[in-house]
Design a protein around this motif. Structure first.
Motif, mmCIF file in Angstrom:
data_model
loop_
_atom_site.group_PDB
_atom_site.id
_atom_site.type_symbol
_atom_site.label_atom_id
_atom_site.label_comp_id
_atom_site.label_asym_id
_atom_site.label_seq_id
_atom_site.Cartn_x
_atom_site.Cartn_y
_atom_site.Cartn_z
ATOM 1 N N PRO A 157 21.047 30.445 83.251
ATOM 2 C CA PRO A 157 21.043 29.508 82.125
ATOM 3 C C PRO A 157 21.253 30.183 80.780
ATOM 4 N N GLY A 158 21.477 31.488 80.789
ATOM 5 C CA GLY A 158 21.573 32.227 79.530
ATOM 6 C C GLY A 158 22.656 31.723 78.619
ATOM 7 N N LYS A 159 23.837 31.411 79.170
ATOM 8 C CA LYS A 159 24.958 30.964 78.347
ATOM 9 C C LYS A 159 24.645 29.640 77.654
ATOM 10 N N ALA A 160 24.067 28.714 78.409
ATOM 11 C CA ALA A 160 23.720 27.414 77.825
ATOM 12 C C ALA A 160 22.674 27.581 76.728
ATOM 13 N N PHE A 161 21.663 28.417 76.988
ATOM 14 C CA PHE A 161 20.616 28.632 76.003
ATOM 15 C C PHE A 161 21.172 29.323 74.757
ATOM 16 N N SER A 162 22.053 30.298 74.941
ATOM 17 C CA SER A 162 22.566 31.065 73.802
ATOM 18 C C SER A 162 23.422 30.209 72.882
ATOM 19 N N THR A 163 24.044 29.141 73.425
ATOM 20 C CA THR A 163 24.862 28.250 72.606
ATOM 21 C C THR A 163 24.034 27.114 72.023
ATOM 22 N N CYS A 164 23.147 26.547 72.842
ATOM 23 C CA CYS A 164 22.413 25.353 72.422
ATOM 24 C C CYS A 164 21.297 25.661 71.430
ATOM 25 N N ILE A 165 20.567 26.744 71.648
ATOM 26 C CA ILE A 165 19.423 27.046 70.790
ATOM 27 C C ILE A 165 19.848 27.278 69.336
ATOM 28 N N PRO A 166 20.910 28.087 69.058
ATOM 29 C CA PRO A 166 21.340 28.206 67.656
ATOM 30 C C PRO A 166 21.765 26.872 67.047
ATOM 31 N N HIS A 167 22.411 26.020 67.869
ATOM 32 C CA HIS A 167 22.809 24.693 67.391
ATOM 33 C C HIS A 167 21.575 23.885 66.997
ATOM 34 N N ILE A 168 20.539 23.909 67.842
ATOM 35 C CA ILE A 168 19.303 23.186 67.548
ATOM 36 C C ILE A 168 18.637 23.739 66.292
ATOM 37 N N LEU A 169 18.671 25.059 66.119
ATOM 38 C CA LEU A 169 18.072 25.676 64.935
ATOM 39 C C LEU A 169 18.768 25.220 63.651
ATOM 40 N N VAL A 170 20.111 25.198 63.685
ATOM 41 C CA VAL A 170 20.855 24.763 62.500
ATOM 42 C C VAL A 170 20.547 23.300 62.193
ATOM 43 N N VAL A 171 20.520 22.465 63.224
ATOM 44 C CA VAL A 171 20.197 21.050 63.027
ATOM 45 C C VAL A 171 18.793 20.900 62.460
ATOM 46 N N SER A 172 17.849 21.684 62.983
ATOM 47 C CA SER A 172 16.458 21.619 62.513
ATOM 48 C C SER A 172 16.359 22.037 61.052
ATOM 49 N N ILE A 173 17.057 23.121 60.689
ATOM 50 C CA ILE A 173 17.047 23.578 59.293
ATOM 51 C C ILE A 173 17.647 22.512 58.382
ATOM 52 N N PHE A 174 18.775 21.947 58.808
ATOM 53 C CA PHE A 174 19.458 20.935 58.009
ATOM 54 C C PHE A 174 18.572 19.702 57.806
ATOM 55 N N LEU A 175 18.007 19.198 58.894
ATOM 56 C CA LEU A 175 17.212 17.976 58.802
ATOM 57 C C LEU A 175 15.891 18.201 58.068
ATOM 58 N N SER A 176 15.197 19.311 58.370
ATOM 59 C CA SER A 176 13.897 19.554 57.739
ATOM 60 C C SER A 176 14.041 19.755 56.234
ATOM 61 N N SER A 177 15.081 20.486 55.806
ATOM 62 C CA SER A 177 15.269 20.717 54.369
ATOM 63 C C SER A 177 15.696 19.437 53.650
ATOM 64 N N SER A 178 16.619 18.675 54.263
ATOM 65 C CA SER A 178 17.071 17.436 53.608
ATOM 66 C C SER A 178 15.959 16.389 53.584
ATOM 67 N N ILE A 179 15.197 16.290 54.673
ATOM 68 C CA ILE A 179 14.065 15.351 54.690
ATOM 69 C C ILE A 179 13.007 15.793 53.682
ATOM 70 N N GLY A 180 12.797 17.111 53.568
ATOM 71 C CA GLY A 180 11.849 17.619 52.581
ATOM 72 C C GLY A 180 12.235 17.249 51.162
ATOM 73 N N VAL A 181 13.535 17.149 50.891
ATOM 74 C CA VAL A 181 14.009 16.778 49.561
ATOM 75 C C VAL A 181 13.884 15.277 49.341
ATOM 76 N N TYR A 182 14.309 14.480 50.322
ATOM 77 C CA TYR A 182 14.437 13.047 50.104
ATOM 78 C C TYR A 182 13.179 12.235 50.393
ATOM 79 N N LEU A 183 12.233 12.793 51.134
ATOM 80 C CA LEU A 183 11.045 12.018 51.474
ATOM 81 C C LEU A 183 9.810 12.403 50.684
ATOM 82 N N ARG A 184 9.874 13.496 49.937
ATOM 83 C CA ARG A 184 8.724 13.859 49.109
ATOM 84 C C ARG A 184 8.691 12.964 47.882
ATOM 85 N N PRO A 185 7.481 12.564 47.447
ATOM 86 C CA PRO A 185 7.397 11.757 46.216
ATOM 87 C C PRO A 185 8.043 12.507 45.056
#
Length: 310
Positions: A231-259
Motif C-alpha cells: 500500500p506504500g504507493k497509495a499512501f505516498s500519493t494520498c497522504i500528501p494530498h490530504i495534508l494539502v487539503v487539510s492545510i487549505f481548509l483549516s487556514s481558510s476556515i480559520g479566517v472566515y469563521l472567526r469573529p
C-alpha cells in the motif's frame, strides 16, 4: 444622527503594528510565487504535450494548475509591489474584484481537489467502470459546473458584502481585501453576513472534506484487501494530498469563521497567506516530484525536444 464619512477607497495594511514583514514580502512571498508559477506551468506543459497523460486525472490536474496560477497571482504580486512602493490604496471596485476572485478561486480549488479524490476512488475501487464513469463528457461537465457554481458563490458573497455601508475607518487589516476584514469596517448590521459566511463555509468546506476523506478511506481499505500488493504507493500519493487539503481548509476556515471583530491581525494575515499561497505552491510538488508518470513524461518531452532540434 451621528456624523460619519462614507468610504470611497480602502487602505491595505502591509504589516501589523510593531511587526516588520520585510522578510516575507521580499523573500518568502516572491519565492513561493515564482515556485508556484514554474511548478504549475510545468504540469500544464507536460500534461498537454504528453499523450499518455491525456486521462481524466491529469485533465483535472491541468485545470487545477491553471487555477493555481491565477489564484496565487491575485494577491502576491500586488502585495509585494504595494509594500515596495508604499502605495496602500485600493479602490472600492478593485477591492470588490479582489474579493470576488479570491473566493471564486478558493471555491473552485476545493471542488477540483474533491473531484480528483473521487477520480482516484473510482480508478482504484471500481476499475472496470472507470472508463464509463469518468468519461470525457462527465469531466467537462464537472469542470463547467465547478466554474459556474464558483461564479455564483463568489458573486453572492461579494454582493452581500458590498451592500453594506462602510464608514469612519477605511484601513483593511489585511494585505488584500477579504470579507472578514471588510465586515470589521461596516457600520451596518452584519448578522446576516456572518450567518451566510458560516453556513456556506461549513457546507462547502465540510462537504468537500467529507467527500475527500471518504474517498481515501475506501481507497486505503481496498488497497489493504488486495493480497501481495504494497500500500506504500497509495499512501505516498494520498497522504500528501490530504495534508494539502487539510492545510487549505483549516487556514481558510480559520479566517472566515472567526469573529472578525476579535480576530488577531497578525494571525489573520498569516492564515490568509497560507490558504492563498501554500496549496498552489505544494500541488505541483505532490503531483510531479512524487509522481512517476509525470517524471517519465517530463523525460519523454525533453528527449523529444532534443531529438527534434538535431
Amino acid at each position: 444622527m451621528a456624523n460619519f464619512t462614507m468610504v470611497t477607497e480602502f487602505l491595505l495594511l502591509s504589516s501589523p503594528d510593531g511587526w516588520n514583514m520585510s522578510f516575507l514580502y521580499f523573500t518568502v512571498y516572491p519565492l513561493m510565487y515564482v515556485g508556484a508559477l514554474l511548478g504549475n506551468l510545468l504540469i500544464i506543459t507536460i500534461t498537454t504535450a504528453d499523450h499518455t497523460l491525456h486521462t481524466p486525472m491529469y485533465f483535472f490536474l491541468r485545470n487545477l494548475s491553471i487555477l493555481d496560477m491565477c489564484f496565487v497571482s491575485i494577491t502576491v504580486p500586488n502585495t509585494c509591489v504595494n509594500y515596495l512602493t508604499g502605495n496602500r490604496v485600493i479602490s472600492v471596485a478593485g477591492c470588490a474584484s479582489q474579493i470576488f476572485l479570491v473566493i471564486f478561486c478558493a471555491y473552485v480549488e476545493i471542488m477540483f481537489l474533491s473531484i480528483m479524490a473521487w477520480d482516484r476512488y473510482v480508478a482504484i475501487c471500481q476499475p472496470l467502470q472507470y472508463p464509463i464513469i469518468m468519461n470525457p463528457q462527465f469531466c467537462v461537465r464537472m469542470t463547467l459546473s465547478s466554474l459556474l457554481s464558483g461564479l455564483m458563490y463568489a458573486g453572492v458573497h461579494t454582493g452581500n458584502t458590498f451592500r453594506l455601508s462602510f464608514c469612519q475607518s477605511n484601513v483593511v487589516h489585511q494585505f488584500f481585501c477579504d470579507v472578514p476584514s471588510l465586515l470589521r469596517l461596516s457600520c451596518s448590521d452584519i448578522t446576516s453576513n456572518m450567518v451566510l459566511l458560516f453556513v456556506s463555509t461549513i457546507i462547502v468546506g465540510g462537504g468537500s472534506f467529507g467527500i475527500i476523506i471518504m474517498s481515501y478511506i475506501h481507497i486505503f481499505s481496498t488497497v489493504l484487501k488486495v493480497p501481495n500488493k504494497a500500500p506504500g504507493k497509495a499512501f505516498s500519493t494520498c497522504i500528501p494530498h490530504i495534508l494539502v487539503v487539510s492545510i487549505f481548509l483549516s487556514s481558510s476556515i480559520g479566517v472566515y469563521l472567526r469573529p472578525s471583530a476579535n480576530s488577531d491581525t497578525l494571525q489573520h494575515m498569516l492564515l490568509s497567506a497560507v490558504y492563498t499561497m501554500v496549496p498552489p505552491f505544494l500541488n505541483p510538488l505532490i503531483y510531479s516530484l512524487r509522481n512517476k508518470q509525470v517524471k517519465d513524461a517530463v523525460r519523454r518531452v525533453i528527449q523529444r525536444q532534443l531529438f527534434s532540434r538535431k
